[in-house]
Write a protein that holds these residues in place. Structure first.
Motif, mmCIF file in Angstrom:
data_model
loop_
_atom_site.group_PDB
_atom_site.id
_atom_site.type_symbol
_atom_site.label_atom_id
_atom_site.label_comp_id
_atom_site.label_asym_id
_atom_site.label_seq_id
_atom_site.Cartn_x
_atom_site.Cartn_y
_atom_site.Cartn_z
ATOM 1 N N SER A 30 0.868 -1.157 -0.002
ATOM 2 C CA SER A 30 -0.099 -0.059 -0.128
ATOM 3 C C SER A 30 0.899 1.216 -0.014
ATOM 4 O O SER A 30 0.358 2.287 -0.415
ATOM 5 C CB SER A 30 -0.835 -0.033 1.319
ATOM 6 O OG SER A 30 -0.182 -0.024 2.399
ATOM 7 N N ARG A 31 2.186 1.290 0.597
ATOM 8 C CA ARG A 31 2.890 2.215 0.685
ATOM 9 C C ARG A 31 3.536 2.856 -0.881
ATOM 10 O O ARG A 31 3.825 3.957 -1.190
ATOM 11 C CB ARG A 31 4.314 1.998 1.360
ATOM 12 C CG ARG A 31 3.914 1.913 3.028
ATOM 13 C CD ARG A 31 4.960 1.266 3.653
ATOM 14 N NE ARG A 31 5.329 -0.057 3.080
ATOM 15 C CZ ARG A 31 6.325 -0.860 3.795
ATOM 16 N NH1 ARG A 31 6.783 -0.526 4.837
ATOM 17 N NH2 ARG A 31 6.597 -2.001 3.383
ATOM 18 N N LEU A 32 3.446 1.887 -1.731
ATOM 19 C CA LEU A 32 3.798 2.297 -3.114
ATOM 20 C C LEU A 32 2.587 2.804 -4.058
ATOM 21 O O LEU A 32 2.919 3.096 -5.174
ATOM 22 C CB LEU A 32 4.477 0.698 -3.689
ATOM 23 C CG LEU A 32 5.766 0.729 -2.967
ATOM 24 C CD1 LEU A 32 6.162 -0.984 -3.721
ATOM 25 C CD2 LEU A 32 6.787 1.426 -2.838
ATOM 26 N N ALA A 33 1.160 2.648 -3.652
ATOM 27 C CA ALA A 33 0.337 3.136 -4.243
ATOM 28 C C ALA A 33 0.454 4.595 -4.764
ATOM 29 O O ALA A 33 1.131 5.182 -3.855
ATOM 30 C CB ALA A 33 -0.901 2.807 -3.642
ATOM 31 N N ARG A 34 -0.200 4.600 -5.830
ATOM 32 C CA ARG A 34 -0.226 6.183 -6.399
ATOM 33 C C ARG A 34 -1.378 6.677 -7.144
ATOM 34 O O ARG A 34 -2.128 5.389 -7.460
ATOM 35 C CB ARG A 34 1.052 6.434 -7.221
ATOM 36 C CG ARG A 34 1.244 5.592 -8.306
ATOM 37 C CD ARG A 34 2.466 6.066 -9.145
ATOM 38 N NE ARG A 34 2.703 5.076 -10.301
ATOM 39 C CZ ARG A 34 2.139 4.718 -11.494
ATOM 40 N NH1 ARG A 34 1.120 5.547 -11.671
ATOM 41 N NH2 ARG A 34 2.240 3.846 -12.248
ATOM 42 N N GLU A 35 -1.591 7.646 -7.900
ATOM 43 C CA GLU A 35 -3.004 7.871 -8.563
ATOM 44 C C GLU A 35 -3.088 6.686 -9.642
ATOM 45 O O GLU A 35 -1.983 6.624 -10.537
ATOM 46 C CB GLU A 35 -2.812 9.319 -8.918
ATOM 47 C CG GLU A 35 -4.228 9.848 -9.560
ATOM 48 C CD GLU A 35 -5.333 9.810 -8.618
ATOM 49 O OE1 GLU A 35 -6.435 9.658 -9.164
ATOM 50 O OE2 GLU A 35 -4.899 10.174 -7.529
ATOM 51 N N GLY A 36 -4.156 6.073 -9.631
ATOM 52 C CA GLY A 36 -4.404 5.213 -10.766
ATOM 53 C C GLY A 36 -3.879 3.851 -10.366
ATOM 54 O O GLY A 36 -4.350 3.024 -11.463
ATOM 55 N N SER A 37 -3.621 3.473 -9.359
ATOM 56 C CA SER A 37 -3.111 1.996 -8.799
ATOM 57 C C SER A 37 -4.196 1.118 -8.624
ATOM 58 O O SER A 37 -5.334 1.439 -7.999
ATOM 59 C CB SER A 37 -2.080 2.266 -7.572
ATOM 60 O OG SER A 37 -0.780 2.820 -8.030
ATOM 61 N N LEU A 38 -4.100 -0.038 -9.110
ATOM 62 C CA LEU A 38 -4.751 -1.349 -8.359
ATOM 63 C C LEU A 38 -3.854 -1.868 -7.271
ATOM 64 O O LEU A 38 -2.735 -2.219 -7.495
ATOM 65 C CB LEU A 38 -5.048 -2.373 -9.282
ATOM 66 C CG LEU A 38 -5.673 -3.663 -8.956
ATOM 67 C CD1 LEU A 38 -7.078 -3.538 -8.403
ATOM 68 C CD2 LEU A 38 -5.628 -4.687 -10.001
ATOM 69 N N PHE A 39 -4.533 -1.954 -6.055
ATOM 70 C CA PHE A 39 -4.002 -2.508 -5.028
ATOM 71 C C PHE A 39 -4.351 -3.842 -4.900
ATOM 72 O O PHE A 39 -5.598 -4.169 -4.661
ATOM 73 C CB PHE A 39 -4.126 -1.560 -3.470
ATOM 74 C CG PHE A 39 -3.431 -2.261 -2.448
ATOM 75 C CD1 PHE A 39 -2.274 -2.623 -2.259
ATOM 76 C CD2 PHE A 39 -4.550 -2.374 -1.371
ATOM 77 C CE1 PHE A 39 -1.872 -3.275 -1.116
ATOM 78 C CE2 PHE A 39 -4.106 -2.949 0.074
ATOM 79 C CZ PHE A 39 -2.563 -3.465 -0.040
ATOM 80 N N VAL A 40 -3.330 -4.687 -4.790
ATOM 81 C CA VAL A 40 -3.605 -6.239 -4.595
ATOM 82 C C VAL A 40 -3.502 -6.510 -3.143
ATOM 83 O O VAL A 40 -2.331 -6.403 -2.528
ATOM 84 C CB VAL A 40 -2.715 -6.917 -5.656
ATOM 85 C CG1 VAL A 40 -3.315 -8.588 -5.442
ATOM 86 C CG2 VAL A 40 -2.665 -6.760 -6.966
ATOM 87 N N CYS A 41 -4.521 -7.136 -2.687
ATOM 88 C CA CYS A 41 -4.600 -7.249 -1.155
ATOM 89 C C CYS A 41 -4.119 -8.843 -1.041
ATOM 90 O O CYS A 41 -4.761 -9.839 -1.099
ATOM 91 C CB CYS A 41 -6.094 -7.288 -0.534
ATOM 92 S SG CYS A 41 -6.435 -5.561 -0.628
ATOM 93 N N LEU A 42 -2.973 -9.221 -0.729
ATOM 94 C CA LEU A 42 -2.390 -10.310 -0.448
ATOM 95 C C LEU A 42 -2.299 -10.748 1.168
ATOM 96 O O LEU A 42 -1.861 -10.004 2.166
ATOM 97 C CB LEU A 42 -1.044 -10.713 -1.091
ATOM 98 C CG LEU A 42 -0.864 -10.627 -2.424
ATOM 99 C CD1 LEU A 42 0.549 -10.390 -3.040
ATOM 100 C CD2 LEU A 42 -1.819 -11.531 -3.152
#
Length: 450
Positions: A30-42
């Motif tokens: 989550s710390r690498l997320a930016r505008e437009g990202s899909l965050f994959v919850c593992l």
């Protein structure tokens, strides 16, 4: 990232959100997320990605991929669910790959993949828009994350392809679809799963099989285990130290801060300088030069990036010991080939003081583990190592080969080794720290440099 619309994903269910919404980034942290990202919850052993959805959203993520039944309530985030998130990741990677004009360079082999990736990125970047995998992102999570770095203007993607069991490499090749293949070496790795070195060769050769006709393939010169898998329809390049190799070393002269190099590239001599200096870096540089030449780049300019190679952490990294002296931090991973290379580097770096090898276990070597550890211990002594320090129950076998040839110490775990080693080390010692990933010897290296 080359955009992918949520509605294109067949291996995930869109719970809520616009199927036309494009994702322009892919992250599993989550710390690498930016505008437009899909965050994959593992879900991992230490953390559950679902607990960090809010953090990812605050950083600009527009969608999340969750386990079934765990999507957040409808709101600003679009939500997907998948029982097999890594399959969905691979699908995203394939879609991005299929829309890119970049040439993907796949790197496989038993040792040296990350170092070769780092060298190759440095050589190519002055000439072509280049992306490469972060650290050792070379598995079913890392390869899609690497492909997600592709932009419309990217010309080359350097992509490590790892394996730990039969069939894994073929699966990663199906995702990455490499245009160029490099095999660094064949040796004993993951024997618990491959059975023997012939099994390793069969697995690593999946990269050769995956290449399209006419593609460049770079292979270690003289590796007989790869003979059954060679293809007449590929542009084959051999690298090595032997003068029969297409690319081989003519000179390697380490100086203060740089190394003067002469390479023969299919009969042409190329002289330049590099910031690499360890003995096994010679092969990494030769393999990278073969790829560089196969891509048709100007040989007279190969030195443009060769002096700015940034190696990934814990791979032959020079650090200063707290009491003075040099520590070679090679703690990222270990198998018999890489331990031998690291011991040769230790021997080459000693400068009047003692050579001390601090070795953690080599994992997943199956029934032959004891023999491989004893062999490495004997090699350490034969190379002139003064003190062999084994850390962990699985590492005790090193002493079977080194006892009587070098001073030997054994510690049952990392914590018990720290204080005695601090007392043992002298100002002019050169110390190698090397072990498999599970050993976590970077913690020991950190303690010795503080």
């Amino acid at each position: 990232m080359i955009p992918v619309r949520l509605g294109e994903l067949e291996f995930a269910t869109l719970v809520h959100g616009d199927p036309e919404l494009p994702i322009t980034g892919l992250v599993a942290d989550s710390r690498l997320a930016r505008e437009g990202s899909l965050f994959v919850c593992l879900e991992g052993s230490r953390a559950d990605g679902h607990d960090f959805v809010g953090d990812a959203a605050a950083r600009g993520a527009v969608a999340v991929l969750c386990a079934p039944g765990r999507a957040p309530p409808a709101g600003s985030l679009a939500a997907l669910e998948s029982a097999e998130p890594l399959t969905t990741l691979a699908e995203i990677g394939r879609l991005a790959r299929g829309r890119s004009r970049a040439r993907v360079i796949g790197i496989a082999g038993s040792v040296g993949k990350t170092t070769l990736k780092d060298v190759l990125r440095a050589l190519l970047a002055p000439h072509l828009p280049t992306v490469a995998n972060h650290a050792s992102y070379n598995n079913e999570l890392g390869v899609p994350l690497t492909l997600a770095q592709l932009e419309p203007g990217t010309a080359v993607c350097v992509c490590e392809l790892g394996t730990g069991a039969p069939g894994e490499l073929a699966g990663l090749c199906a995702t990455a679809r490499p245009d160029v293949g490099v095999l660094t070496a064949i040796g004993p790795e993951h024997l618990e799963f491959f059975g023997d070195v012939e099994g390793v060769a069969a697995e690593e050769a999946a990269l050769i099989a995956a290449l399209p006709a006419g593609a460049p393939v770079v292979l270690p010169c003289g590796e007989l285990l790869l003979e059954p898998y060679r293809r007449a329809d590929l542009d084959e390049w051999r690298f090595g130290l032997d003068r029969t190799a297409d690319v081989h070393l003519l000179a390697w002269r380490p100086r203060a801060g740089r190394t003067e190099v002469a390479l023969a590239v299919r009969g042409r001599r190329i002289d330049f300088a590099t910031n690499l200096r360890l003995p096994h870096h010679r092969l990494s540089l030769a393999a990278a030069a073969a790829v560089y030449a196969a891509l048709g780049l100007p040989l007279e300019r190969i030195g443009d990036g060769a002096e700015s190679v940034e190696l990934s952490p814990w791979r032959g990294q020079d650090q200063r010991l707290a009491r003075g002296g040099l520590l070679i931090n090679d703690a990222y991973n270990a198998n018999p080939l890489s331990v031998r290379a690291a011991l040769e580097a230790l021997a080459a770096r000693r400068n009047g003081g003692r050579a001390v090898a601090v070795l953690g276990p080599m994992e997943e070597l199956g029934d032959e583990a004891a023999r491989w550890h004893a062999l490495a211990g004997r090699q350490a002594a034969e190379l002139g190592t003064d003190v062999v320090v084994a850390v962990g129950p699985g590492a005790r076998g090193y002493l079977d080969g080194a006892t009587g040839r070098a001073a030997c110490l054994w510690f049952p775990d990392l914590d018990s080794a720290i204080a005695p080693l601090r007392s043992l080390l002298r100002r002019d010692d050169v110390v190698l720290v090397k072990g498999s990933r599970a050993a976590g010897l970077e913690r020991l290296a950190d303690a010795l440099t503080r």
